[in-house]
Scaffold this motif. Structure first.
Motif, mmCIF file in Angstrom:
data_model
loop_
_atom_site.group_PDB
_atom_site.id
_atom_site.type_symbol
_atom_site.label_atom_id
_atom_site.label_comp_id
_atom_site.label_asym_id
_atom_site.label_seq_id
_atom_site.Cartn_x
_atom_site.Cartn_y
_atom_site.Cartn_z
ATOM 1 N N THR A 1 18.402 -7.197 7.664
ATOM 2 C CA THR A 1 18.857 -8.142 8.690
ATOM 3 C C THR A 1 18.358 -9.565 8.483
ATOM 4 O OG1 THR A 1 18.920 -6.341 10.302
ATOM 5 C CG2 THR A 1 18.938 -8.588 11.162
ATOM 6 N N ALA A 2 17.063 -9.724 8.223
ATOM 7 C CA ALA A 2 16.477 -11.063 8.166
ATOM 8 C C ALA A 2 16.216 -11.539 6.737
ATOM 9 C CB ALA A 2 15.167 -11.086 8.962
ATOM 10 N N LEU A 3 16.746 -10.829 5.741
ATOM 11 C CA LEU A 3 16.453 -11.155 4.345
ATOM 12 C C LEU A 3 17.552 -12.029 3.739
ATOM 13 C CD1 LEU A 3 15.182 -7.674 3.091
ATOM 14 C CD2 LEU A 3 13.812 -9.660 3.766
ATOM 15 N N ALA A 4 17.153 -13.166 3.194
ATOM 16 C CA ALA A 4 18.114 -14.040 2.528
ATOM 17 C C ALA A 4 18.579 -13.420 1.215
ATOM 18 C CB ALA A 4 17.489 -15.404 2.276
ATOM 19 N N ASP A 5 17.677 -12.724 0.532
ATOM 20 C CA ASP A 5 17.997 -12.081 -0.742
ATOM 21 C C ASP A 5 17.348 -10.697 -0.739
ATOM 22 O OD1 ASP A 5 18.322 -11.234 -3.359
ATOM 23 O OD2 ASP A 5 17.899 -13.202 -4.229
ATOM 24 N N PRO A 6 18.015 -9.699 -0.144
ATOM 25 C CA PRO A 6 17.410 -8.368 0.005
ATOM 26 C C PRO A 6 16.936 -7.751 -1.304
ATOM 27 C CG PRO A 6 19.375 -8.537 1.368
ATOM 28 C CD PRO A 6 19.343 -9.754 0.508
ATOM 29 N N GLU A 7 17.755 -7.838 -2.360
ATOM 30 C CA GLU A 7 17.360 -7.192 -3.616
ATOM 31 C C GLU A 7 16.112 -7.844 -4.204
ATOM 32 O OE1 GLU A 7 19.081 -6.167 -8.063
ATOM 33 O OE2 GLU A 7 20.486 -6.338 -6.375
ATOM 34 N N ARG A 8 16.030 -9.144 -4.111
ATOM 35 C CA ARG A 8 14.840 -9.836 -4.624
ATOM 36 C C ARG A 8 13.594 -9.370 -3.877
ATOM 37 N NH1 ARG A 8 12.311 -14.701 -2.998
ATOM 38 N NH2 ARG A 8 11.041 -15.649 -4.658
ATOM 39 N N THR A 9 13.695 -9.241 -2.558
ATOM 40 C CA THR A 9 12.555 -8.778 -1.771
ATOM 41 C C THR A 9 12.188 -7.349 -2.143
ATOM 42 O OG1 THR A 9 13.121 -10.231 0.083
ATOM 43 C CG2 THR A 9 11.709 -8.340 0.569
ATOM 44 N N MET A 10 13.176 -6.484 -2.313
ATOM 45 C CA MET A 10 12.910 -5.103 -2.688
ATOM 46 C C MET A 10 12.169 -5.037 -4.028
ATOM 47 S SD MET A 10 16.634 -3.559 -1.578
ATOM 48 C CE MET A 10 16.320 -1.844 -2.026
ATOM 49 N N ARG A 11 12.613 -5.823 -4.989
ATOM 50 C CA ARG A 11 11.975 -5.806 -6.316
ATOM 51 C C ARG A 11 10.555 -6.388 -6.260
ATOM 52 N NH1 ARG A 11 15.223 -3.947 -10.132
ATOM 53 N NH2 ARG A 11 17.487 -3.957 -9.772
ATOM 54 N N ARG A 12 10.347 -7.383 -5.434
ATOM 55 C CA ARG A 12 9.000 -7.946 -5.294
ATOM 56 C C ARG A 12 8.041 -6.930 -4.696
ATOM 57 N NH1 ARG A 12 9.466 -13.302 -1.976
ATOM 58 N NH2 ARG A 12 7.210 -13.085 -2.022
ATOM 59 N N ILE A 13 8.528 -6.100 -3.760
ATOM 60 C CA ILE A 13 7.677 -5.059 -3.180
ATOM 61 C C ILE A 13 7.193 -4.115 -4.265
ATOM 62 C CG2 ILE A 13 7.711 -3.013 -1.698
ATOM 63 C CD1 ILE A 13 9.596 -4.593 0.176
ATOM 64 N N VAL A 14 8.100 -3.710 -5.149
ATOM 65 C CA VAL A 14 7.731 -2.803 -6.238
ATOM 66 C C VAL A 14 6.786 -3.487 -7.215
ATOM 67 C CG1 VAL A 14 8.628 -1.525 -8.223
ATOM 68 C CG2 VAL A 14 9.833 -1.440 -6.035
ATOM 69 N N GLU A 15 7.074 -4.727 -7.561
ATOM 70 C CA GLU A 15 6.269 -5.452 -8.548
ATOM 71 C C GLU A 15 4.846 -5.702 -8.063
ATOM 72 O OE1 GLU A 15 8.585 -8.949 -9.039
ATOM 73 O OE2 GLU A 15 10.180 -7.936 -10.198
ATOM 74 N N ARG A 16 4.685 -5.966 -6.784
ATOM 75 C CA ARG A 16 3.379 -6.358 -6.264
ATOM 76 C C ARG A 16 2.592 -5.206 -5.640
ATOM 77 N NH1 ARG A 16 4.794 -12.229 -3.409
ATOM 78 N NH2 ARG A 16 5.745 -13.171 -5.275
ATOM 79 N N GLY A 17 3.258 -4.082 -5.417
ATOM 80 C CA GLY A 17 2.581 -2.960 -4.783
ATOM 81 C C GLY A 17 2.682 -1.697 -5.603
ATOM 82 N N ALA B 1 0.816 -1.228 0.000
ATOM 83 C CA ALA B 1 0.000 0.000 0.000
ATOM 84 C C ALA B 1 0.838 1.262 0.000
ATOM 85 C CB ALA B 1 -0.930 0.012 1.215
ATOM 86 N N ALA B 2 2.109 1.157 0.399
ATOM 87 C CA ALA B 2 2.927 2.351 0.619
ATOM 88 C C ALA B 2 3.648 2.800 -0.650
ATOM 89 C CB ALA B 2 3.939 2.098 1.725
ATOM 90 N N ASP B 3 3.834 4.114 -0.756
ATOM 91 C CA ASP B 3 4.607 4.704 -1.847
ATOM 92 C C ASP B 3 6.102 4.650 -1.551
ATOM 93 O OD1 ASP B 3 2.308 6.019 -3.459
ATOM 94 O OD2 ASP B 3 1.976 6.697 -1.399
ATOM 95 N N VAL B 4 6.447 4.709 -0.264
ATOM 96 C CA VAL B 4 7.838 4.608 0.181
ATOM 97 C C VAL B 4 7.901 3.508 1.228
ATOM 98 C CG1 VAL B 4 9.792 5.782 1.242
ATOM 99 C CG2 VAL B 4 8.218 7.071 -0.215
ATOM 100 N N VAL B 5 8.740 2.510 0.989
ATOM 101 C CA VAL B 5 8.847 1.368 1.900
ATOM 102 C C VAL B 5 10.261 1.304 2.461
ATOM 103 C CG1 VAL B 5 8.733 -1.145 2.120
ATOM 104 C CG2 VAL B 5 7.074 0.060 0.673
ATOM 105 N N PHE B 6 10.348 1.298 3.786
ATOM 106 C CA PHE B 6 11.614 1.112 4.482
ATOM 107 C C PHE B 6 11.642 -0.307 5.052
ATOM 108 C CE2 PHE B 6 10.372 5.608 5.116
ATOM 109 C CZ PHE B 6 11.419 6.235 4.457
ATOM 110 N N LEU B 7 12.808 -0.909 5.084
ATOM 111 C CA LEU B 7 12.980 -2.203 5.742
ATOM 112 C C LEU B 7 14.456 -2.410 6.024
ATOM 113 C CD1 LEU B 7 12.660 -5.208 3.254
ATOM 114 C CD2 LEU B 7 13.050 -2.874 2.499
#
Length: 316
Positions: free
Chosen positions: A190-206, A181-187
């Motif tokens: 620390t707990a991410l196995a693949d940080p870049e993949r998670t970041m890109r999924r946030i953009v793709e799905r939101g 839902a957010a336009d700007v996402v902070f995270l």
């Protein structure tokens, strides 16, 4: 139409921390420890720190959350009253949120959150959310149950939204409504196995325009327009004594830049400077970098040639 009266509406994240100074982390098992400087309780959790941060940077700030009719709630009220930050409170039947932070001599922390104070059915009154949203430019939403229910109202009001997923593992579905839902996402990485993949999924799905992943001493990474850029960490202005609140300070600095119309990379530089400052603040205090100091330090860094570079995010 009248101009908004509030620059940043912070929803959720009001509470109290009990700071326990320990000789090391992890703490070896023992029957007892004698500790100094000891144990102290003060108001200040994620929403409080973001509200303090953006307020100290000169943004008109308002905080909305559920608080108990208890001693801890009075600590939260006093903090806001003393700092001049408007607080709209809704009664929290289970009592004010609280946590215990174990802090070692290097400033590292382990946080224990009391999950018994709130429930999935807790809600912030829709009419209150709608009224405050109508008077605001931006909403920063903390990842609590009452705040999750406000997301449709905030989007309907046309606000730019931000949220902090903290140490999300990238899979827990609880965080997804906030992330999407957010336009700007902070995270945090620390707990991410693949940080870049998670970041890109946030953009793709939101709907995120910017995803900012903080990486402690490695600085931060921004995903903007499909490109990941590394923002190196900066040297703190004093010895590091507590990392608690550094991520909230990063978010505050970033939002200050974004609401001023600065490009994302400069917003990220504001964030790492504010985060570094937060690490120098003793855990028993709730202080934030001032606007004058932030601008001065960023100007100094830019004169020295501080740069950002395209880079892949290392695996956590």
């Amino acid at each position: 139409m009248s101009s908004p009266e509030i620059d940043v509406l912070v929803l959720g994240g009001a509470g109290v921390d009990t700071i326990v100074h320990v000789p090391e982390l992890p703490l070896p098992f023992a029957d007892s420890y004698m500790i100094r400087p000891g144990i102290e309780t003060r108001a200040g959790q994620s929403g409080d720190f973001v509200a303090l941060g953006v307020h100290a940077l000169g943004l008109r700030t308002h905080h909305l959350d559920m608080i108990g009719d208890d001693h801890e709630g009075e600590l939260v009220r006093t903090l806001h009253r003393d700092r001049g930050i408007p607080l709209t409170e809704v009664l929290q039947p289970g009592g004010t949120k609280r946590a215990v932070n174990l802090v070692d001599p290097q400033g590292r922390r382990l946080s224990l959150y009391d999950d018994s104070r709130s429930g999935e059915t807790d809600r912030l009154p829709e009419e209150t959310v709608r009224a405050l949203a109508g008077a605001s430019r931006h909403a920063h939403v903390v990842i609590t149950h009452p705040c999750a229910a406000t997301l449709p109202v905030l989007r309907e009001a046309g606000l730019m939204l931000s949220t902090d997923l903290h140490n999300w593992d990238g899979d827990n579905p609880y965080h997804e409504p906030f992330a999407h839902a957010a336009d700007v996402v902070f995270l945090s990485t620390t707990a991410l196995a693949d940080p870049e993949r998670t970041m890109r999924r946030i953009v793709e799905r939101g709907r995120a325009e910017v995803v900012a992943a903080t990486a402690g001493a490695d600085g931060a990474y921004l995903l903007v327009d499909g490109e990941v850029t590394h923002i190196p960490a900066v040297t703190p202005p004093a010895p590091v004594v507590d990392s608690n609140g550094a991520g909230d300070a990063f978010a505050s600095g970033f939002l200050f830049g974004r609401l001023a119309g600065e490009p994302p990379l400069r917003c990220g530089l504001y964030g790492v400077v504010a985060g570094a400052y937060a690490c120098t603040v003793p855990s028993t205090r709730a202080d934030a970098i001032s606007r004058a100091e932030l601008l001065s330090r960023v100007t100094e860094l830019e004169k020295r040639g501080a740069t950002t570079t395209p880079a892949a995010v290392p695996g956590a």
